[in-house]
Scaffold this active site. Structure first.
Site, mmCIF file in Angstrom:
data_model
loop_
_atom_site.group_PDB
_atom_site.id
_atom_site.type_symbol
_atom_site.label_atom_id
_atom_site.label_comp_id
_atom_site.label_asym_id
_atom_site.label_seq_id
_atom_site.Cartn_x
_atom_site.Cartn_y
_atom_site.Cartn_z
ATOM 1 N N GLU A 240 9.972 14.484 2.367
ATOM 2 C CA GLU A 240 9.165 14.453 0.636
ATOM 3 C C GLU A 240 7.253 15.081 1.173
ATOM 4 O O GLU A 240 6.498 13.888 0.874
ATOM 5 C CB GLU A 240 9.104 13.260 -0.169
ATOM 6 N N ASP A 319 19.878 7.321 -1.592
ATOM 7 C CA ASP A 319 18.136 6.096 -1.266
ATOM 8 C C ASP A 319 17.810 4.738 -2.013
ATOM 9 O O ASP A 319 17.844 4.904 -3.641
ATOM 10 C CB ASP A 319 16.496 7.056 -1.709
ATOM 11 N N GLU A 347 13.279 -1.690 -5.143
ATOM 12 C CA GLU A 347 12.382 -0.267 -5.664
ATOM 13 C C GLU A 347 13.554 0.292 -7.180
ATOM 14 O O GLU A 347 13.318 0.255 -7.834
ATOM 15 C CB GLU A 347 12.437 1.053 -5.146
HETATM 16 O O1 GCW Z 1 12.718 5.823 -1.909
HETATM 17 C C1 GCW Z 1 11.718 6.766 -1.530
HETATM 18 C C2 GCW Z 1 10.596 5.743 -2.353
HETATM 19 C C3 GCW Z 1 9.488 6.224 -1.710
HETATM 20 C C4 GCW Z 1 9.046 5.529 -0.115
HETATM 21 C C5 GCW Z 1 11.324 6.627 0.076
HETATM 22 C C6 GCW Z 1 10.319 6.413 1.737
HETATM 23 C C7 GCW Z 1 8.104 5.592 1.353
HETATM 24 O O2 GCW Z 1 10.467 6.182 -3.732
HETATM 25 O O3 GCW Z 1 8.492 5.875 -2.379
HETATM 26 O O4 GCW Z 1 8.226 6.348 0.242
HETATM 27 O O5 GCW Z 1 11.871 7.104 -0.871
HETATM 28 O O6 GCW Z 1 11.566 6.068 2.162
HETATM 29 O O7 GCW Z 1 10.443 7.030 2.787
#
Ligand code: GCW
Length: 613
Positions: A240, A319, A347
């Site tokens: 990311e 995720d 989340e």
């Molecule tokens: O789920 C995603 C999240 C991000 C997060 C990323 C991760 C810290 O939307 O906010 O960043 O995973 O785990 O690195």
């Protein structure tokens, strides 16, 4: 007095810890025993360094002796208090944690915000620096120690520039913060940025560059001389938009090992996250399948990591979705130290507004994986500056139970949740049972309305609360459901993306066949027509409708059960207010997702319930 001081945590922790003295776990243990029993039970603590974090409680001269290593006696004291407060038998024989590293990963930013934080701002950062009430940090240490958590990573894995100073100009403050948690056996960990040397004027962060190696070696020496018991570094690299070894044409083993060697002399662990995938995917490209990414990248590197590297793998391949299969990396890698990563922060599971108790999910993960497959365990924190610590007062149950599972991955979900309920509220037995029942049902209800049949990502983009079935459909994140008028889901079998082949047998065959694949993962592994007949005889579309009505009805049932609980103020008010929001959310999920599919396929609900056109 600040609001948080009056809030109950799960042990009788209403009393304030003295600000002076109590500098060691042993002193803490004696204090807790005295504070709880007030002489009603005779206890003695005996240090036995060989036991480390372990302890043994035995009867001695009409009282109880807790024998343990420095931190072990403290864990023993909490175990004894917990058993007495719950009316349970004392643990017999030597008790030792199963995993040596029981980590909380905080995604706190130096500006005081918390990424994916649903409990208010950071407890320890504000305005680009450490800013906290020492008393609250000590209370936090106490909460963590009382369930055996021993590592706190203080800063976000997305390391924004100011957080890099935790290693240099802010190092004395970092060290001071670490010392507040030391009496609780909680060690700090720091998230670092792979390109950090470049912020200090180096022309590159190439892990094979001599200057870069020297820079990290020097940094490690400085950092560990300030914080000798620092647990290690946590790294999100090439993920990311974060920098990483790939930028320099180097492998993840080369990147991780370079850092691992810099910190090895001090016994530090290099925790390297496996959450790496192409986040700039073209949705038109159906050959790239995000869940494959980590296995494809890391399996060829199995055996290439140094001994103090821990590869931290999210429990599912995507995720932290509501329903995912276990990451195949956790089953496949044999020669690498692995940690499993959970997300207490809700989340994708309701933002600590909707109830979602995680222990049943963890039970499934450990049962499938086998606890010995991983060497460590981590969870993203759900803590924040709200008076009640976790936004929803019941979300604390996840933090509590996480500690119990990290200590003993054979833990029983229901027992863990019942203990939390009892230790937090001391309600009459039938009410404790009712609260436990609500929590035990919560995951199922949420899954029914938000992610039935393993359909992921139907959430509002960015924020991730509430329904938006096509919200992620045309985005770059590799997050698709591919619903059309005939079918829904992604074919991940051998004839599709081949993802299923990352699993060992017998799972591979089980998942590959739509007739044996568990219902809750059906659309994760398969693309199926709405008329597909499920194991119980219902069609796929009928099952989608049914589950959404069911999930919503289960939320209503939880709301009724909640209103019968005699919770103290303000927990009752907070829980009720959030439940109203959950009910609204559940209805939105039900009606939007059902309408979405109904509009595509035009098939009516065979029970004639209201679905919108
Ligand atoms: O789920 C995603 C999240 C991000 C997060 C990323 C991760 C810290 O939307 O906010 O960043 O995973 O785990 O690195």
């Amino acid at each position: 007095m600040d609001g948080w001081m009056e809030r109950r945590a799960w042990l009788p922790m209403l009393n304030q810890l003295p600000q002076e003295g109590l500098e060691t776990p042993l002193a803490m243990a004696k204090y807790e025993l005295e504070a709880y029993f007030a002489g009603r039970e005779k206890t003695v603590c005996r240090l036995d360094a060989a036991l480390g974090e372990g302890f043994e409680i035995t009867e001695e001269n009409g009282g109880l002796s807790i024998r343990g290593g420095e931190t072990g006696v403290l864990y023993g004291a909490y175990a004894l208090i917990r058993a007495r407060a719950c009316g349970e038998d004392l643990p017999r024989g030597v008790q030792k944690p199963y995993y040596p590293l029981r980590m909380i990963n905080s995604w706190d930013n130096m500006d005081g915000s918390v990424e994916r934080g649903y409990s208010g701002r950071s407890i320890w950062f504000e305005g680009g620096r450490f800013a906290y009430e020492p008393a609250r940090i000590r209370q936090l240490g106490r909460m963590l120690a009382s369930v055996g958590i021993n590592v706190l990573c203080v800063n976000n894995v997305n390391v924004h520039q100011p957080a890099q100073h935790l290693l240099d100009t802010l190092l004395p403050d970092t060290a001071r913060f670490a010392s507040l948690l030391r009496p609780f056996g909680v060690r700090l960990m720091l998230s670092i940025d792979f390109s950090q040397p470049m912020q200090q004027g180096l022309p590159t962060a190439d892990p094979l560059d001599e200057g870069v190696r020297a820079w990290w070696a020097d940094t490690a020496r400085r950092v560990w001389s300030a914080i000798p018991d620092l647990a290690g570094f946590l790294v999100k690299a090439d993920s990311e938009h974060r920098p990483g070894p790939n930028t320099y044409g180097r492998s993840h083993a080369e990147g991780a090992n370079m850092l691992a060697r810099a910190i090895a002399p001090y016994g530090g662990a290099l925790v390297w996250r496996a959450f790496v995938y192409n986040c700039m995917q073209d949705w038109r490209d159906q050959t790239t399948d995000r869940p494959r990414a980590a296995y494809d990248l890391y399996m060829p590197l199995d055996g290439a990591f140094d001994g103090n590297v821990i590869l931290q793998v999210k429990h599912g391949p995507y995720d932290f979705q509501v329903r995912e299969p276990l990451s195949p990396l956790l089953l496949g890698m044999k020669k690498t130290n692995l940690a499993i990563e959970f997300q207490l922060a809700q989340e994708y599971t309701g933002h600590q507004i909707d109830l979602y108790a995680m222990p049943p999910m963890w039970r499934e993960c450990f049962d499938q994986m086998g606890k010995e497959r991983v060497r460590a365990i981590a969870a993203v924190s759900n803590l924040g500056r709200d008076d009640n610590w976790t936004g929803h007062p019941f979300a604390a149950a996840n933090l509590f139970a996480y500690g119990l599972f990290a200590w003993n991955p054979d833990a029983d979900p229901e027992k863990a949740l019942r203990q939390w309920a009892k230790l937090t509220y001391s309600l009459p037995e039938n009410q404790t049972a009712a609260l436990t029942g609500i929590l035990m049902k919560s995951q199922e209800a949420y899954e029914n309305y938000a992610a039935t049949l393993g359909l992921c990502w139907m959430v509002t983009p960015g924020d991730h609360y509430g329904p938006n079935p096509y919200g992620y459909e045309f985005q770059a994140w590799g997050t698709y459901i591919r619903a059309d008028r005939n079918a829904v889901g992604i074919d991940r079998t051998g004839g599709g993306t081949g993802y299923v082949n990352q699993y060992p047998e017998p799972l591979r065959s089980l998942y590959a066949d739509a007739h044996t694949c568990p219902d809750n993962l059906l659309l994760f592994f398969h693309r199926l027509p709405y008329s597909f007949v499920m194991k119980d005889g219902r069609t796929l579309i009928q099952r989608i409708y049914d589950d959404h009505f069911l999930g919503c009805a289960q939320a209503e049932e939880m709301a009724r059960a909640l209103s019968g609980l005699e919770l103290p103020f303000p927990d009752r008010k907070e829980a009720e207010e959030r439940m109203q929001k959950q009910l609204a959310n559940a209805r939105e999920w039900r009606d939007i997702v059902n309408t979405f599919f109904h509009r595509f396929c035009g098939i009516a609900d065979d029970k004639g319930r209201k679905i919108y056109d």
